[in-house]
Design a protein around this motif. Sequence first.
Motif, PDB file in Angstrom:
ATOM      1  N   MET A   1       0.909  -0.915   0.035  1.00  0.00           N
ATOM      2  CA  MET A   1      -0.192  -0.392   0.068  1.00  0.00           C
ATOM      3  C   MET A   1       0.692   1.289  -0.064  1.00  0.00           C
ATOM      4  N   THR A   2       0.727   2.078  -0.750  1.00  0.00           N
ATOM      5  CA  THR A   2       1.182   3.265  -0.982  1.00  0.00           C
ATOM      6  C   THR A   2       1.059   3.863   0.124  1.00  0.00           C
ATOM      7  N   ALA A   3       2.048   5.093   0.799  1.00  0.00           N
ATOM      8  CA  ALA A   3       1.625   5.543   1.790  1.00  0.00           C
ATOM      9  C   ALA A   3       0.539   6.942   2.058  1.00  0.00           C
ATOM     10  N   PRO A   4      -0.687   7.088   2.679  1.00  0.00           N
ATOM     11  CA  PRO A   4      -1.438   8.031   2.620  1.00  0.00           C
ATOM     12  C   PRO A   4      -1.312   9.311   3.246  1.00  0.00           C
ATOM     13  N   LEU A   5      -1.904   9.876   2.020  1.00  0.00           N
ATOM     14  CA  LEU A   5      -1.553  11.592   2.497  1.00  0.00           C
ATOM     15  C   LEU A   5      -2.007  12.259   3.859  1.00  0.00           C
ATOM     16  N   ILE A   6      -3.099  11.298   4.618  1.00  0.00           N
ATOM     17  CA  ILE A   6      -2.436  12.017   5.800  1.00  0.00           C
ATOM     18  C   ILE A   6      -2.473  11.768   6.756  1.00  0.00           C
ATOM     19  N   ALA A   7      -1.106  11.464   7.559  1.00  0.00           N
ATOM     20  CA  ALA A   7      -0.985  10.062   8.493  1.00  0.00           C
ATOM     21  C   ALA A   7      -0.995  10.355  10.106  1.00  0.00           C
ATOM     22  N   PHE A   8      -0.800   9.248  10.722  1.00  0.00           N
ATOM     23  CA  PHE A   8      -1.488   9.112  12.058  1.00  0.00           C
ATOM     24  C   PHE A   8       0.084   8.704  12.997  1.00  0.00           C
ATOM     25  N   ASP A   9       0.075   8.430  12.683  1.00  0.00           N
ATOM     26  CA  ASP A   9       1.288   7.662  13.165  1.00  0.00           C
ATOM     27  C   ASP A   9       1.961   8.512  14.664  1.00  0.00           C
ATOM     28  N   GLY A  10       1.802   6.753  15.722  1.00  0.00           N
ATOM     29  CA  GLY A  10       1.944   7.161  17.125  1.00  0.00           C
ATOM     30  C   GLY A  10       0.703   7.961  17.560  1.00  0.00           C
ATOM     31  N   ARG A  11      -0.688   8.078  17.201  1.00  0.00           N
ATOM     32  CA  ARG A  11      -1.502   9.012  17.293  1.00  0.00           C
ATOM     33  C   ARG A  11      -2.935   7.564  17.916  1.00  0.00           C
ATOM     34  N   THR A  12      -3.385   7.897  18.948  1.00  0.00           N
ATOM     35  CA  THR A  12      -4.469   7.161  19.656  1.00  0.00           C
ATOM     36  C   THR A  12      -5.782   7.857  19.291  1.00  0.00           C
ATOM     37  N   ILE A  75     -17.148   3.589  29.961  1.00  0.00           N
ATOM     38  CA  ILE A  75     -16.717   4.531  29.804  1.00  0.00           C
ATOM     39  C   ILE A  75     -15.160   5.193  30.644  1.00  0.00           C
ATOM     40  N   GLU A  76     -15.310   5.064  32.259  1.00  0.00           N
ATOM     41  CA  GLU A  76     -13.422   5.235  32.444  1.00  0.00           C
ATOM     42  C   GLU A  76     -13.422   3.995  32.116  1.00  0.00           C
ATOM     43  N   ALA A  77     -13.581   3.121  32.234  1.00  0.00           N
ATOM     44  CA  ALA A  77     -13.138   1.512  31.907  1.00  0.00           C
ATOM     45  C   ALA A  77     -12.376   2.033  30.378  1.00  0.00           C
ATOM     46  N   LEU A  78     -13.412   2.329  29.493  1.00  0.00           N
ATOM     47  CA  LEU A  78     -12.177   2.427  27.975  1.00  0.00           C
ATOM     48  C   LEU A  78     -11.995   3.348  28.350  1.00  0.00           C
ATOM     49  N   VAL A  79     -11.138   4.109  28.770  1.00  0.00           N
ATOM     50  CA  VAL A  79     -10.544   5.510  28.913  1.00  0.00           C
ATOM     51  C   VAL A  79      -8.741   4.806  29.118  1.00  0.00           C
ATOM     52  N   ASP A  80      -9.671   4.280  30.473  1.00  0.00           N
ATOM     53  CA  ASP A  80      -8.080   3.584  31.365  1.00  0.00           C
ATOM     54  C   ASP A  80      -7.754   2.892  30.184  1.00  0.00           C
ATOM     55  N   GLY A  81      -8.620   1.886  29.606  1.00  0.00           N
ATOM     56  CA  GLY A  81      -7.716   0.673  29.076  1.00  0.00           C
ATOM     57  C   GLY A  81      -7.483   1.161  27.823  1.00  0.00           C
ATOM     58  N   THR A  82      -7.440   2.074  27.918  1.00  0.00           N
ATOM     59  CA  THR A  82      -6.939   3.030  25.963  1.00  0.00           C
ATOM     60  C   THR A  82      -5.255   3.343  26.633  1.00  0.00           C
ATOM     61  N   ALA A  83      -4.895   3.444  27.774  1.00  0.00           N
ATOM     62  CA  ALA A  83      -3.996   4.092  28.053  1.00  0.00           C
ATOM     63  C   ALA A  83      -3.483   3.616  27.993  1.00  0.00           C
ATOM     64  N   ARG A  84      -3.601   3.019  29.043  1.00  0.00           N
ATOM     65  CA  ARG A  84      -2.938   1.306  29.218  1.00  0.00           C
ATOM     66  C   ARG A  84      -2.167   0.440  28.053  1.00  0.00           C
ATOM     67  N   HIS A  85      -3.139   0.372  27.359  1.00  0.00           N
ATOM     68  CA  HIS A  85      -3.294  -0.586  26.090  1.00  0.00           C
ATOM     69  C   HIS A  85      -1.508   0.527  24.879  1.00  0.00           C
ATOM     70  N   PHE A  86      -2.729   1.477  24.740  1.00  0.00           N
ATOM     71  CA  PHE A  86      -1.693   2.772  23.614  1.00  0.00           C
ATOM     72  C   PHE A  86      -1.555   4.130  23.978  1.00  0.00           C
ATOM     73  N   GLY A  87      -1.652   4.570  25.368  1.00  0.00           N
ATOM     74  CA  GLY A  87      -1.892   6.234  25.599  1.00  0.00           C
ATOM     75  C   GLY A  87      -2.990   6.936  25.493  1.00  0.00           C
ATOM     76  N   ALA A  88      -2.628   7.381  25.738  1.00  0.00           N
ATOM     77  CA  ALA A  88      -3.936   8.953  26.019  1.00  0.00           C
ATOM     78  C   ALA A  88      -4.403   8.442  25.023  1.00  0.00           C
ATOM     79  N   VAL A  89      -5.810   8.875  25.278  1.00  0.00           N
ATOM     80  CA  VAL A  89      -6.942   9.882  23.785  1.00  0.00           C
ATOM     81  C   VAL A  89      -6.253  10.677  22.558  1.00  0.00           C
ATOM     82  N   ASP A  90      -5.675  10.279  21.297  1.00  0.00           N
ATOM     83  CA  ASP A  90      -5.276  12.160  20.515  1.00  0.00           C
ATOM     84  C   ASP A  90      -6.822  12.441  19.706  1.00  0.00           C
ATOM     85  N   VAL A  91      -7.204  11.052  19.194  1.00  0.00           N
ATOM     86  CA  VAL A  91      -8.787  11.587  18.697  1.00  0.00           C
ATOM     87  C   VAL A  91     -10.011  10.503  19.408  1.00  0.00           C
TER      88      VAL A  91
END
Length: 257
Positions: A1-12, A75-91
């Motif tokens: 796959m070619t590189a996407p026009l919009i990149a979100f590398d490193g973002r959660t 909801i709180e469990a979702l946000v906490d679980g996201t932070a543990r797995h990937f880091g804080a929510v960017d989007v």
Amino acid sequence: MTAPLIAFDGRTVVVTGAAKGIGRAIAMRFLQCGARVVIADSDEGGLDTAKRLAEREGHARVHFIRCDVSKRSEIEALVDGTARHFGAVDVLVNNAGIFPRADLLQTDEAFWDNVLGINLKGAYLLCQAVVPAMMERGGGVIVNIGSNHAAAGEPATMAYAVSKGGIVTLTKNLAKALAKHNIRVNCVQPGWVASEGEVARWKANGMDEEQIAALSARVQTGEDIADAVVFLASGMSKQIIGQVLVVDGGASVGRVQ
């Protein structure tokens, strides 16, 4: 796959209601753009979706967390679980929603509470949960998924239309309140999307495969909505705040589909 026009590398990115339909298309598009994606859904099928997307895209930047968005504890469990797995929510993409049919007289209190609880309360709870960390980190993006029913409504989708009207108001209110914190809030408003749920409804109403194929070719796809969401979440839209981007193939301006 070619590189996407919009990149979100490193973002959660957290996408609610992403086990199937529009949400799954949004999750896949963010993965294709390099993001780490959490599929949040009350449907355990989200686990299979996460596995399939990981296999399809060839990476492990996707994770499933079961979540009923109408419940603060989950909801709180979702946000906490996201932070543990990937880091804080960017989007955050508030896509979770249901669209059962009922007119005013058919809509009892439990029906109303269920639709508003998932479609509108869920978005409010998620915004409330992710915004403090976004403020601490200096910014973030929230994209809410609305509907053309917000503006026009239909007798059989009263509660749904009201919930989506609330999404528009929520978007504009939060956009004004959070812009000073570099948190951009916008809304994508789909028209008629040939989602799995909608196709199932067509079949239940007696449409055959040929009719379904013909109708599907004239309306929007989940990928159409995903492209708009990714654009609004990207730096390409950095000056777009508090707007409702209508993606309906021109239906709202009179185009006959």
